[in-house]
Design an enzyme around this catalytic site. Structure first.
Site, mmCIF file in Angstrom:
data_model
loop_
_atom_site.group_PDB
_atom_site.id
_atom_site.type_symbol
_atom_site.label_atom_id
_atom_site.label_comp_id
_atom_site.label_asym_id
_atom_site.label_seq_id
_atom_site.Cartn_x
_atom_site.Cartn_y
_atom_site.Cartn_z
ATOM 1 N N GLY A 172 13.184 8.138 52.307
ATOM 2 C CA GLY A 172 14.357 8.355 51.470
ATOM 3 C C GLY A 172 15.187 7.111 51.192
ATOM 4 N N SER B 230 9.219 7.051 50.738
ATOM 5 C CA SER B 230 9.567 6.518 49.406
ATOM 6 C C SER B 230 8.365 6.402 48.458
ATOM 7 C CB SER B 230 10.284 5.174 49.545
ATOM 8 O OG SER B 230 11.505 5.350 50.238
ATOM 9 N N GLY C 216 8.271 13.262 49.980
ATOM 10 C CA GLY C 216 9.487 14.069 50.125
ATOM 11 C C GLY C 216 10.164 14.272 48.779
ATOM 12 N N GLY C 217 11.186 13.474 48.512
ATOM 13 C CA GLY C 217 12.025 13.621 47.317
ATOM 14 C C GLY C 217 11.255 13.866 46.022
ATOM 15 N N GLU D 188 4.579 7.796 58.754
ATOM 16 C CA GLU D 188 5.827 7.688 58.002
ATOM 17 C C GLU D 188 6.790 6.769 58.753
ATOM 18 O OE1 GLU D 188 6.555 11.286 55.257
ATOM 19 O OE2 GLU D 188 7.276 11.854 57.231
ATOM 20 N N ASN E 172 6.500 17.548 50.891
ATOM 21 C CA ASN E 172 7.357 18.140 51.925
ATOM 22 C C ASN E 172 8.724 18.404 51.301
ATOM 23 O OD1 ASN E 172 8.854 18.822 54.149
ATOM 24 N ND2 ASN E 172 8.713 16.809 55.147
ATOM 25 N N TRP E 173 9.000 19.656 51.062
ATOM 26 C CA TRP E 173 10.257 20.012 50.381
ATOM 27 C C TRP E 173 11.478 19.952 51.294
ATOM 28 C CZ3 TRP E 173 9.512 24.599 46.402
ATOM 29 C CH2 TRP E 173 8.789 24.111 45.301
ATOM 30 N N LYS E 174 11.255 19.883 52.605
ATOM 31 C CA LYS E 174 12.383 19.858 53.554
ATOM 32 C C LYS E 174 13.318 21.042 53.274
ATOM 33 C CE LYS E 174 11.669 14.922 53.886
ATOM 34 N NZ LYS E 174 12.192 13.592 54.119
ATOM 35 N N GLU F 222 12.452 13.735 61.210
ATOM 36 C CA GLU F 222 13.733 14.467 61.135
ATOM 37 C C GLU F 222 13.812 15.509 62.252
ATOM 38 O OE1 GLU F 222 13.417 15.443 56.984
ATOM 39 O OE2 GLU F 222 13.735 13.335 56.502
ATOM 40 N N HIS G 135 7.627 15.657 62.467
ATOM 41 C CA HIS G 135 8.361 14.878 61.463
ATOM 42 C C HIS G 135 9.550 14.171 62.117
ATOM 43 C CE1 HIS G 135 10.612 13.742 57.913
ATOM 44 N NE2 HIS G 135 9.499 13.932 57.223
HETATM 45 P P1 13P Z 1 10.644 10.551 50.852
HETATM 46 O O1 13P Z 1 9.385 10.630 50.008
HETATM 47 O O2 13P Z 1 11.805 11.248 50.202
HETATM 48 O O3 13P Z 1 10.928 9.157 51.290
HETATM 49 O O4 13P Z 1 10.362 11.416 52.188
HETATM 50 C C1 13P Z 1 9.218 11.180 52.918
HETATM 51 C C2 13P Z 1 9.097 12.260 53.932
HETATM 52 O O5 13P Z 1 9.865 12.341 54.867
HETATM 53 C C3 13P Z 1 8.016 13.224 53.755
HETATM 54 O O6 13P Z 1 7.796 13.973 54.900
#
Ligand code: 13P
Length: 252
Positions: free
Chosen positions: A176, A213, A234-235, A170, A11-13, A103, A101
């Protein structure tokens, strides 16, 4: 038991410009070379909306699938400034979509809105990656399982096509932050999610991914938890080395 195929979803956000397709090309190239394991997993990458048309064309005949990150909850077209519908995304050739999600929940997505999004996306033939997870306070108050149950039952029902649903667990406090659930906690939550899914969908339980993470080190903790069907990353999905190392270390 975990479903046989494992998912590695990036997920590149809010990340990426047109030239970022070269990152996904590196994933593709690793996948093609990884003859020993590549029948065991699938890679899906979710770039922002701005790149969906370009990337879905570029990767049309390739192994990696492209996913959207969100959509509007009603109508194909309408007076919703700045929003796009699953119908519009489907016309780009995109097959997957992340919904719910945390967020997006934090900026206003309620269970009822997410339910409408999921139904509309499924109507437009998407495979929905539906995110659930408790926040820090809910965890501290030992409410994790209640929250997961509520999030699942408020959105899913037996009329939905379970073959086109993937669940991503999640924990919000883990996204993160580098903070991870223990193996026992994680196995417990995933088993609980699966037992709820089997109550909703009698025939087939959708796969359940873990997100929060996940990186090339933490993957060692998760690889022994057989009930996890894959990862939402994510990251670490923005860097070819980090993302490929996650897959390499998982199958080491
Ligand atoms: P991280 O892997 O950066 O913790 O993010 C997880 C995430 O929100 C994927 O949707």
């Amino acid at each position: 038991m975990a479903n046989s195929i494992r998912y590695f979803v990036g997920n590149w956000k809010m990340f990426g410009v047109p030239s970022s397709y070269s990152i996904i090309e590196k994933f593709e190239s690793h996948f093609r070379k990884d003859k020993k394991n590549n029948k065991k997993y699938k890679i899906i990458i979710a770039p922002p909306h701005t790149l969906l048309q370009d990337f879905s064309q570029k990767f049309k005949y390739k192994k990696i699938s492209i996913s959207a990150q969100n959509c509007h909850y009603k109508d194909n077209f309408g007076a919703h400034t700045g929003h796009i519908s699953p119908y519009m995304i489907s016309k780009l050739g995109v097959k997957y979509i992340i919904l719910g999600h945390s967020e997006n929940r934090a900026s206003g997505d309620t269970d009822s809105i997410i339910k409408q999004k999921v139904e509309l996306a499924l109507k437009n033939n998407f495979v929905v990656i539906f995110c659930i997870g408790e926040n820090k306070l809910e965890k501290r108050k030992n409410r994790t399982l209640n929250v997961l149950k509520k999030q699942l039952h408020n959105v899913l029902n037996k009329k939905l096509n379970e073959k086109n649903i993937i669940i991503a667990y999640e924990p919000v406090w883990s996204i993160g932050t580098g903070k991870l659930p223990t193996s026992a906690e994680l196995a417990h939550s995933i088993n609980y999610i699966k037992s709820n899914l089997s109550k909703i969908f009698k025939k087939r339980i959708p796969p359940v991914l873990y997100g929060g993470s996940v990186d090339s080190n933490s993957i060692y903790l998760f690889k022994n938890i057989s009930v996890i069907d894959g990862f939402l990353i994510g990251g670490a999905s923005k860097s070819p080395k980090n993302f490929i190392d996650i897959i390499k270390n998982f199958y080491k």
